[in-house]
Design a protein around this motif. Structure first.
Motif, PDB file in Angstrom:
ATOM      1  N   LEU A 186       1.175  -1.305   0.496  1.00  0.00           N
ATOM      2  CA  LEU A 186      -0.099  -0.056  -0.482  1.00  0.00           C
ATOM      3  C   LEU A 186       0.869   0.823  -0.229  1.00  0.00           C
ATOM      4  O   LEU A 186       0.394   2.686  -0.701  1.00  0.00           O
ATOM      5  N   SER A 187       1.664   1.273   0.900  1.00  0.00           N
ATOM      6  CA  SER A 187       2.861   2.366   0.995  1.00  0.00           C
ATOM      7  C   SER A 187       3.471   2.844  -0.027  1.00  0.00           C
ATOM      8  O   SER A 187       3.301   4.028  -0.886  1.00  0.00           O
ATOM      9  N   ILE A 188       3.709   1.784  -1.647  1.00  0.00           N
ATOM     10  CA  ILE A 188       4.326   1.906  -2.654  1.00  0.00           C
ATOM     11  C   ILE A 188       3.572   2.515  -3.707  1.00  0.00           C
ATOM     12  O   ILE A 188       3.850   3.059  -4.364  1.00  0.00           O
ATOM     13  N   HIS A 312      12.275  -2.231  -6.312  1.00  0.00           N
ATOM     14  CA  HIS A 312      13.398  -1.496  -6.704  1.00  0.00           C
ATOM     15  C   HIS A 312      13.600  -0.322  -7.182  1.00  0.00           C
ATOM     16  O   HIS A 312      14.096   0.969  -7.626  1.00  0.00           O
ATOM     17  N   VAL A 313      13.128  -0.856  -8.204  1.00  0.00           N
ATOM     18  CA  VAL A 313      13.203   0.617  -9.299  1.00  0.00           C
ATOM     19  C   VAL A 313      12.100   1.712  -9.398  1.00  0.00           C
ATOM     20  O   VAL A 313      11.812   3.382  -9.429  1.00  0.00           O
ATOM     21  N   ILE A 314      11.177   1.381  -8.608  1.00  0.00           N
ATOM     22  CA  ILE A 314      10.547   1.702  -7.685  1.00  0.00           C
ATOM     23  C   ILE A 314      10.435   3.304  -6.649  1.00  0.00           C
ATOM     24  O   ILE A 314      10.379   4.499  -7.387  1.00  0.00           O
ATOM     25  N   ALA A 315      11.218   2.005  -6.214  1.00  0.00           N
ATOM     26  CA  ALA A 315      11.143   2.527  -4.977  1.00  0.00           C
ATOM     27  C   ALA A 315      12.625   3.810  -5.408  1.00  0.00           C
ATOM     28  O   ALA A 315      12.752   5.317  -4.503  1.00  0.00           O
ATOM     29  N   ILE A 316      13.785   3.237  -5.525  1.00  0.00           N
ATOM     30  CA  ILE A 316      15.137   3.908  -5.763  1.00  0.00           C
ATOM     31  C   ILE A 316      15.093   5.153  -7.035  1.00  0.00           C
ATOM     32  O   ILE A 316      15.867   5.526  -7.051  1.00  0.00           O
ATOM     33  N   GLY A 317      14.444   4.267  -7.728  1.00  0.00           N
ATOM     34  CA  GLY A 317      14.305   5.150  -9.299  1.00  0.00           C
ATOM     35  C   GLY A 317      13.144   6.419  -9.128  1.00  0.00           C
ATOM     36  O   GLY A 317      13.698   7.499  -9.665  1.00  0.00           O
TER      37      GLY A 317
END
Length: 399
Positions: A186-188, A312-317
Motif C-alpha cells: 500500500l505504501s509503495i 527497487h526500480v520504483i523505490a530507488i528510481g
C-alpha cells in the motif's frame, strides 16, 4: 484565519515573522531531515544486515529498512512538500515557528521510537510513530476544507492512505494481524500514484514554462482526458496489486499503466530539456516510474522479472529521483536562488541514478560488490544533497 485572506495581509504576516529562519517554511526542517536520514539509514541498514550492530526494535531488520525508507525518508519529503505547497494552493498562511518545530520533533520521535521499539513496546511505538503523518493529514485536510481547495483532495487521500499503511505495519508488529505485506504494498502503491498525479502537474508545467522562455514548441496541456485515463488505469492496476487480485489481471493492468505513462511522458518533450538538469531529472524520475510499473506488471505475468527488481526500480528510481528533484528545486526557488542545477546538484542526480542500476542488477546477479556500490552511491548522493542544501535551508548563505 479566513481562506480569502488578502495578499497584503499574508505579506505583512510574513514580514512580521521573527523566529529562526530554519522554521520559516516547512521545507526547511523537513527536507533537511529527509536528506540526513536518507544518508544515514542505508549505511545503518547495511551495518545491521552484516551483523556489525544489533537492531533493538520489534520489526525484523528488513521490515525496519522498508518502513524507514517509506515513512522516515518519504514521510519527511511529503511533509516538506505539502507544508510548502498547501499555502500556495489555498491562499492561507503557512505553518511556521513552534508548530512547525513540533511537527519536526514528532517525525524525529517516530524514528527514535521505531529503533527502540523493543524497549518501549508496540503500542507506545505506534502512537509516537503515527503522530507525525497523522498530524500532517489533519493539517492538510483542515486547510483544503477551509480554503475550499477541492482540487487537491487526492493529495489528502494519499496522506490518509499512507497513515493506513503505517497502521498495518504496527498491527503486524503487535501481532494483531499478519498485514505487514499489505502495508508495504500500500505504501509503495500510494507513493507511485502520488508521483503520477503530482508529477503529471509539475513536470509538464515546469517544462512548458522553460520552453516558452526559449521560444520552444508547445507541449500537451497537463491533466487532459488522456492523463485522467492514465491515472485511472494506474490507480486500478496498483489497487489490484495491493489487493492480491489474480496475477493476470493485475499484471495486465500494470503493464497498460506503464505504457500509458510512457506515452504521457513522451508528450512532455523531456529530451528538449537536456540543457537544464534541474528539469531533465523530473522527466528521468517519471521515466523510472513508468519502467517500474512495467516491470511490476511483467513480474505478475510470468517468471521473467523478479518482483523485488521492479519494486527497487520504483523505490530507488522513481520515488528517490522525483523527491530529490522536487526538494532541490523547491529549496532553490524558495530561498531566492536561480532555478539552475550547477555542477554539485548535477552530481547529486548522477549519483542517485547509480543505485537504480546496481540494485536492480543485484536481483539478477547477487554479487556483494553490487550491493556495496548501491549503498555507497546512495550515501554519497544524499550526503552531497545535505552538504549543498543545508546552508540554504538554515539561512546561512544566499549564493
Amino acid at each position: 484565519m479566513s481562506a480569502d485572506i488578502s495578499n497584503e495581509t499574508r505579506l505583512a504576516w510574513r514580514r512580521r515573522y521573527s523566529g529562526p529562519e530554519f522554521l520559516r517554511e516547512g521545507f526547511r526542517p523537513m527536507f533537511l531531515a529527509a536528506g540526513l536520514w536518507a544518508a544515514l539509514v542505508v549505511p545503518l541498514w547495511i551495518a545491521v544486515w552484516m551483523g556489525a550492530i544489533s537492531y533493538p526494535g520489534l520489526f525484523d531488520p528488513v521490515t525496519w529498512h522498508v518502513h524507514e525508507m517509506m515513512f522516515g525518508y518519504v514521510g519527511a519529503t511529503l511533509g516538506g512538500f505539502v507544508l510548502t505547497a498547501v499555502p500556495n494552493w489555498t491562499g492561507r498562511l503557512p505553518v511556521r515557528g513552534f508548530p512547525l518545530a513540533a511537527l519536526a520533533l514528532a517525525w524525529i520521535a517516530g524514528r527514535v521510537a521505531i529503533w527502540w521499539s523493543g524497549e518501549i513496546g508496540a503500542v507506545p511505538t505506534a502512537v509516537l510513530d503515527l503522530a507525525y503523518l497523522g498530524a500532517l493529514a489533519i493539517f492538510v485536510g483542515n486547510e483544503i476544507v477551509a480554503g475550499r481547495n477541492w482540487r487537491n483532495l487526492p493529495v489528502l487521500a494519499g496522506l490518509a492512505l499512507m497513515v493506513a499503511a503505517n497502521v498495518l505495519f504496527h498491527l503486524a508488529a503487535m501481532e494483531v494481524a499478519d498485514v505487514e505485506g499489505v502495508g508495504v504494498r500500500l505504501s509503495i502503491a500510494v507513493m507511485s500514484l502520488l508521483l503520477a498525479l503530482i508529477g503529471g502537474r509539475i513536470v509538464p508545467s515546469f517544462t512548458r514554462n522553460w520552453l516558452a522562455k526559449r521560444d520552444g514548441p508547445k507541449i500537451a496541456a497537463p491533466m487532459g482526458r488522456f492523463d485522467k485515463v492514465a491515472l485511472a488505469v494506474t490507480g486500478v492496476g496498483l489497487a489490484t496489486w495491493v489487493g492480491f487480485a489474480p496475477e493476470p489481471v493485475s499484471g495486465t493492468l500494470l503493464t497498460a499503466a506503464a505504457l500509458l505513462n510512457l506515452a504521457r511522458l513522451a508528450r512532455w518533450r523531456g529530451w528538449r530539456t537536456l540543457a537544464e538538469p534541474l528539469l531533465t531529472v523530473l522527466h528521468v524520475g517519471y521515466l523510472w516510474l513508468a519502467i517500474g510499473l512495467g516491470l511490476l506488471g511483467v513480474s505478475r505475468l510470468g517468471d521473467w522479472v523478479p518482483e523485488k527488481l521492479a519494486l527497487h526500480v520504483i523505490a530507488i528510481g522513481a520515488i528517490a529521483t522525483m523527491t530529490l528533484a522536487v526538494m532541490t528545486r523547491a529549496i532553490l526557488g524558495h530561498t531566492g536562488r536561480e532555478l539552475h542545477a550547477g555542477p554539485w546538484i548535477a552530481a547529486i542526480y548522477a549519483l542517485a541514478t547509480v543505485p537504480v542500476f546496481t540494485r536492480a542488477a543485484y536481483e539478477i546477479v547477487p554479487a556483494m560488490s553490487l550491493l556495496w556500490a548501491t549503498a555507497a552511491a546512495w550515501f554519497l548522493a544524499f550526503a552531497l544533497f545535505t552538504a549543498v542544501h543545508a546552508p540554504m535551508v538554515l539561512g546561512l548563505r544566499k549564493s
